[in-house]
Design an enzyme around this catalytic site. Sequence first.
Site, PDB file in Angstrom:
ATOM      1  N   VAL A  74       0.819  -1.222   0.000  1.00  0.00           N
ATOM      2  CA  VAL A  74       0.000   0.000   0.000  1.00  0.00           C
ATOM      3  C   VAL A  74       0.852   1.273   0.000  1.00  0.00           C
ATOM      4  O   VAL A  74       0.378   2.344  -0.376  1.00  0.00           O
ATOM      5  CB  VAL A  74      -1.009   0.028   1.186  1.00  0.00           C
ATOM      6  CG1 VAL A  74      -2.033  -1.084   1.052  1.00  0.00           C
ATOM      7  CG2 VAL A  74      -0.314   0.003   2.531  1.00  0.00           C
ATOM      8  N   TYR A  99       3.599   5.076  15.266  1.00  0.00           N
ATOM      9  CA  TYR A  99       2.293   4.432  15.049  1.00  0.00           C
ATOM     10  C   TYR A  99       1.147   5.344  15.486  1.00  0.00           C
ATOM     11  O   TYR A  99       0.160   5.520  14.764  1.00  0.00           O
ATOM     12  CB  TYR A  99       2.284   3.119  15.835  1.00  0.00           C
ATOM     13  CG  TYR A  99       1.038   2.279  15.679  1.00  0.00           C
ATOM     14  CD1 TYR A  99       0.894   1.430  14.588  1.00  0.00           C
ATOM     15  CD2 TYR A  99       0.021   2.317  16.629  1.00  0.00           C
ATOM     16  CE1 TYR A  99      -0.235   0.636  14.449  1.00  0.00           C
ATOM     17  CE2 TYR A  99      -1.112   1.530  16.498  1.00  0.00           C
ATOM     18  CZ  TYR A  99      -1.235   0.687  15.404  1.00  0.00           C
ATOM     19  OH  TYR A  99      -2.356  -0.094  15.271  1.00  0.00           O
ATOM     20  N   ALA A 100       1.276   5.924  16.672  1.00  0.00           N
ATOM     21  CA  ALA A 100       0.207   6.800  17.179  1.00  0.00           C
ATOM     22  C   ALA A 100       0.018   8.004  16.261  1.00  0.00           C
ATOM     23  O   ALA A 100      -1.109   8.427  15.985  1.00  0.00           O
ATOM     24  CB  ALA A 100       0.527   7.244  18.608  1.00  0.00           C
ATOM     25  N   SER A 153       0.632   8.099  13.053  1.00  0.00           N
ATOM     26  CA  SER A 153      -0.023   7.656  11.808  1.00  0.00           C
ATOM     27  C   SER A 153      -1.511   7.429  12.035  1.00  0.00           C
ATOM     28  O   SER A 153      -2.339   7.767  11.190  1.00  0.00           O
ATOM     29  CB  SER A 153       0.636   6.379  11.277  1.00  0.00           C
ATOM     30  OG  SER A 153       0.341   5.250  12.084  1.00  0.00           O
TER      31      SER A 153
HETATM   32  N1  CAA Z   1       3.695   2.712  30.496  1.00  0.00           N
HETATM   33  C1  CAA Z   1       4.595   3.359  31.218  1.00  0.00           C
HETATM   34  N2  CAA Z   1       5.902   3.102  31.161  1.00  0.00           N
HETATM   35  C2  CAA Z   1       6.322   2.159  30.315  1.00  0.00           C
HETATM   36  C3  CAA Z   1       5.439   1.448  29.504  1.00  0.00           C
HETATM   37  C4  CAA Z   1       4.071   1.755  29.633  1.00  0.00           C
HETATM   38  N3  CAA Z   1       3.148   1.138  28.892  1.00  0.00           N
HETATM   39  N4  CAA Z   1       6.138   0.592  28.757  1.00  0.00           N
HETATM   40  C5  CAA Z   1       7.420   0.745  29.089  1.00  0.00           C
HETATM   41  N5  CAA Z   1       7.522   1.694  30.035  1.00  0.00           N
HETATM   42  C6  CAA Z   1       8.740   2.146  30.697  1.00  0.00           C
HETATM   43  C7  CAA Z   1       9.531   0.978  31.251  1.00  0.00           C
HETATM   44  O1  CAA Z   1       9.030   0.608  32.523  1.00  0.00           O
HETATM   45  C8  CAA Z   1      10.938   1.525  31.322  1.00  0.00           C
HETATM   46  O2  CAA Z   1      11.043   2.366  32.433  1.00  0.00           O
HETATM   47  P1  CAA Z   1      12.480   2.570  33.162  1.00  0.00           P
HETATM   48  O3  CAA Z   1      13.374   3.212  32.120  1.00  0.00           O
HETATM   49  O4  CAA Z   1      12.145   3.469  34.291  1.00  0.00           O
HETATM   50  O5  CAA Z   1      12.929   1.195  33.537  1.00  0.00           O
HETATM   51  C9  CAA Z   1      10.995   2.403  30.086  1.00  0.00           C
HETATM   52  O6  CAA Z   1       9.620   2.720  29.747  1.00  0.00           O
HETATM   53  C10 CAA Z   1      11.639   1.710  28.918  1.00  0.00           C
HETATM   54  O7  CAA Z   1      10.929   0.505  28.637  1.00  0.00           O
HETATM   55  P2  CAA Z   1      11.666  -0.821  28.125  1.00  0.00           P
HETATM   56  O8  CAA Z   1      12.707  -1.236  29.112  1.00  0.00           O
HETATM   57  O9  CAA Z   1      10.643  -1.829  27.760  1.00  0.00           O
HETATM   58  O10 CAA Z   1      12.425  -0.234  26.833  1.00  0.00           O
HETATM   59  P3  CAA Z   1      12.864  -0.980  25.572  1.00  0.00           P
HETATM   60  O11 CAA Z   1      13.629  -0.001  24.766  1.00  0.00           O
HETATM   61  O12 CAA Z   1      13.468  -2.302  25.872  1.00  0.00           O
HETATM   62  O13 CAA Z   1      11.487  -1.319  24.782  1.00  0.00           O
HETATM   63  C11 CAA Z   1       9.385  -0.848  23.768  1.00  0.00           C
HETATM   64  C12 CAA Z   1      10.623  -0.265  24.403  1.00  0.00           C
HETATM   65  C13 CAA Z   1       9.775  -1.618  22.483  1.00  0.00           C
HETATM   66  C14 CAA Z   1       8.492   0.304  23.378  1.00  0.00           C
HETATM   67  C15 CAA Z   1       8.705  -1.833  24.734  1.00  0.00           C
HETATM   68  O14 CAA Z   1       8.516  -1.191  25.967  1.00  0.00           O
HETATM   69  C16 CAA Z   1       7.346  -2.283  24.217  1.00  0.00           C
HETATM   70  O15 CAA Z   1       7.246  -3.155  23.350  1.00  0.00           O
HETATM   71  N6  CAA Z   1       6.299  -1.668  24.743  1.00  0.00           N
HETATM   72  C17 CAA Z   1       4.918  -1.948  24.290  1.00  0.00           C
HETATM   73  C18 CAA Z   1       4.508  -1.005  23.242  1.00  0.00           C
HETATM   74  C19 CAA Z   1       3.047  -1.232  22.969  1.00  0.00           C
HETATM   75  O16 CAA Z   1       2.205  -1.127  23.835  1.00  0.00           O
HETATM   76  N7  CAA Z   1       2.711  -1.559  21.692  1.00  0.00           N
HETATM   77  C20 CAA Z   1       1.347  -1.823  21.300  1.00  0.00           C
HETATM   78  C21 CAA Z   1       1.365  -2.951  20.287  1.00  0.00           C
HETATM   79  S1  CAA Z   1      -0.273  -3.397  19.795  1.00  0.00           S
HETATM   80  C22 CAA Z   1      -0.702  -2.225  18.690  1.00  0.00           C
HETATM   81  O17 CAA Z   1       0.025  -1.375  18.316  1.00  0.00           O
HETATM   82  C23 CAA Z   1      -2.104  -2.243  18.188  1.00  0.00           C
HETATM   83  C24 CAA Z   1      -2.821  -1.021  18.537  1.00  0.00           C
HETATM   84  O18 CAA Z   1      -3.250  -0.291  17.630  1.00  0.00           O
HETATM   85  C25 CAA Z   1      -3.048  -0.707  19.927  1.00  0.00           C
HETATM   86  P1  NAI Z   2      -1.680  -8.064  11.430  1.00  0.00           P
HETATM   87  O1  NAI Z   2      -0.231  -7.805  11.542  1.00  0.00           O
HETATM   88  O2  NAI Z   2      -2.268  -9.311  11.969  1.00  0.00           O
HETATM   89  O3  NAI Z   2      -2.154  -7.925   9.916  1.00  0.00           O
HETATM   90  C1  NAI Z   2      -1.768  -6.841   9.137  1.00  0.00           C
HETATM   91  C2  NAI Z   2      -1.808  -7.252   7.684  1.00  0.00           C
HETATM   92  O4  NAI Z   2      -1.384  -6.126   6.899  1.00  0.00           O
HETATM   93  C3  NAI Z   2      -0.852  -8.400   7.350  1.00  0.00           C
HETATM   94  O5  NAI Z   2      -1.521  -9.368   6.573  1.00  0.00           O
HETATM   95  C4  NAI Z   2       0.265  -7.734   6.581  1.00  0.00           C
HETATM   96  O6  NAI Z   2       0.876  -8.584   5.620  1.00  0.00           O
HETATM   97  C5  NAI Z   2      -0.480  -6.593   5.916  1.00  0.00           C
HETATM   98  N1  NAI Z   2       0.425  -5.521   5.512  1.00  0.00           N
HETATM   99  C6  NAI Z   2       1.415  -4.959   6.249  1.00  0.00           C
HETATM  100  N2  NAI Z   2       2.061  -4.043   5.517  1.00  0.00           N
HETATM  101  C7  NAI Z   2       1.457  -3.997   4.318  1.00  0.00           C
HETATM  102  C8  NAI Z   2       1.674  -3.251   3.148  1.00  0.00           C
HETATM  103  N3  NAI Z   2       2.662  -2.350   3.062  1.00  0.00           N
HETATM  104  N4  NAI Z   2       0.864  -3.461   2.082  1.00  0.00           N
HETATM  105  C9  NAI Z   2      -0.123  -4.389   2.148  1.00  0.00           C
HETATM  106  N5  NAI Z   2      -0.368  -5.132   3.218  1.00  0.00           N
HETATM  107  C10 NAI Z   2       0.417  -4.945   4.291  1.00  0.00           C
HETATM  108  O7  NAI Z   2      -2.372  -6.778  12.118  1.00  0.00           O
HETATM  109  P2  NAI Z   2      -3.840  -6.559  12.662  1.00  0.00           P
HETATM  110  O8  NAI Z   2      -3.773  -6.547  14.126  1.00  0.00           O
HETATM  111  O9  NAI Z   2      -4.793  -7.437  11.977  1.00  0.00           O
HETATM  112  O10 NAI Z   2      -4.055  -5.045  12.211  1.00  0.00           O
HETATM  113  C11 NAI Z   2      -4.987  -4.644  11.200  1.00  0.00           C
HETATM  114  C12 NAI Z   2      -5.193  -3.159  11.337  1.00  0.00           C
HETATM  115  O11 NAI Z   2      -5.769  -2.861  12.609  1.00  0.00           O
HETATM  116  C13 NAI Z   2      -3.900  -2.347  11.283  1.00  0.00           C
HETATM  117  O12 NAI Z   2      -4.139  -1.133  10.590  1.00  0.00           O
HETATM  118  C14 NAI Z   2      -3.599  -2.069  12.735  1.00  0.00           C
HETATM  119  O13 NAI Z   2      -2.807  -0.938  12.885  1.00  0.00           O
HETATM  120  C15 NAI Z   2      -4.989  -1.885  13.268  1.00  0.00           C
HETATM  121  N6  NAI Z   2      -5.131  -2.057  14.699  1.00  0.00           N
HETATM  122  C16 NAI Z   2      -4.772  -3.221  15.287  1.00  0.00           C
HETATM  123  C17 NAI Z   2      -4.920  -3.366  16.654  1.00  0.00           C
HETATM  124  C18 NAI Z   2      -4.522  -4.598  17.368  1.00  0.00           C
HETATM  125  O14 NAI Z   2      -4.507  -4.541  18.610  1.00  0.00           O
HETATM  126  N7  NAI Z   2      -4.232  -5.701  16.698  1.00  0.00           N
HETATM  127  C19 NAI Z   2      -5.469  -2.281  17.482  1.00  0.00           C
HETATM  128  C20 NAI Z   2      -5.818  -1.101  16.732  1.00  0.00           C
HETATM  129  C21 NAI Z   2      -5.654  -1.002  15.386  1.00  0.00           C
END
Ligand code: CAA
Ligand code: NAI
Length: 246
Positions: free
Chosen positions: A63, A154-155, A157
């Site tokens: 995309v 991500y946030a 975007s």
């Molecule tokens: N709230 C508050 N503090 C946090 C935190 C949180 N959620 N997460 C981490 N911290 C703090 C840690 O406790 C740490 O504090 P200290 O420095 O005081 O020890 C500091 O932030 C650094 O954290 P890490 O040691 O984990 O740092 P790192 O560099 O090893 O990793 C990271 C950083 C990759 C961001 C890792 O913390 C991580 O993966 N966090 C989760 C991020 C997350 O929530 N992603 C959502 C994925 S799902 C998604 O994206 C779908 C969607 O739309 C919601």
């Molecule tokens: P996923 O990782 O399971 O699936 C994402 C899909 O997008 C995969 O099939 C991947 O191959 C495809 N993709 C990635 N980059 C691409 C590209 N450049 N062109 C075409 N396809 C591509 O993720 P999930 O969880 O199903 O996420 C779907 C949507 O929902 C995303 O936009 C994500 O940001 C959003 N979302 C997900 C949440 C979650 O907690 N899983 C929470 C909030 C939003």
Amino acid sequence: MRLERQVAIITGGANGIGYAAVERFAQEGARIILADYDKSTGAKAAEELREQGHDVTFVQVDVADRDSVKNMVTQAVDIYGGIDILVNNAGITRDAMLAKMEMADFQRVLDVNLTGVFNCTQSVLPHLIEKGKGKIINTSSVSGVYGNVGQTNYAASKAAVVGMTKSWAKELGRKGINVNAVAPGFTLTAMVEKMPDKIIDQMKSIVALQRLAVPQDIANAYLFLASSESDYVHGHVLHVDGGIMM
Ligand code: CAA
Ligand code: NAI
């Protein structure tokens, strides 16, 4: 059949939420372009759904790449004769704390999650205008509305997706095109499952329903916004997050 013979492009349709949407839309009679970067999973999924009697075609797309998106749209029109629904679902994460975030990771997330949504919508738009109707569904996130530690790219975007959704709703309402977004909460897909258990437990604890979403929870919201049941819902961000955002 809530989507009988409607043509839907679902990006990121090979896995997670996108795949659940492909299944759900197919059950409701849609003809679907399952568009994804992941060729092996996407092609296999489309083949399996065709064997079950559904009309699903896999198209490989990045995309973030405008030529690739144009090719996806050309294929959709060649195969199905037009487009009714676009679900901009493809998305990626490359999480890191602000201090450590690599520029390449910042940029790629914006390229896919923000520019990708722009590319797909701009390419599909002439075909919706031609019909004088259509549905555009974007995917934001709880992170885009609330922010999240480690998700600067991500946030940003996903907040931008809200801005685009509302701008397009204002531009395209007079063309008969509905534009809305879904803002999912934490949903059990590869995106969340790769997180450490400690963080997943933390995610759960802020959900009023005390469980993470399953992909079908989000697919059902896409379906509502794709169907005629939502014809007067416009420029809306539908939070499907078990009560994180209230
Ligand atoms: N709230 C508050 N503090 C946090 C935190 C949180 N959620 N997460 C981490 N911290 C703090 C840690 O406790 C740490 O504090 P200290 O420095 O005081 O020890 C500091 O932030 C650094 O954290 P890490 O040691 O984990 O740092 P790192 O560099 O090893 O990793 C990271 C950083 C990759 C961001 C890792 O913390 C991580 O993966 N966090 C989760 C991020 C997350 O929530 N992603 C959502 C994925 S799902 C998604 O994206 C779908 C969607 O739309 C919601
Ligand atoms: P996923 O990782 O399971 O699936 C994402 C899909 O997008 C995969 O099939 C991947 O191959 C495809 N993709 C990635 N980059 C691409 C590209 N450049 N062109 C075409 N396809 C591509 O993720 P999930 O969880 O199903 O996420 C779907 C949507 O929902 C995303 O936009 C994500 O940001 C959003 N979302 C997900 C949440 C979650 O907690 N899983 C929470 C909030 C939003």
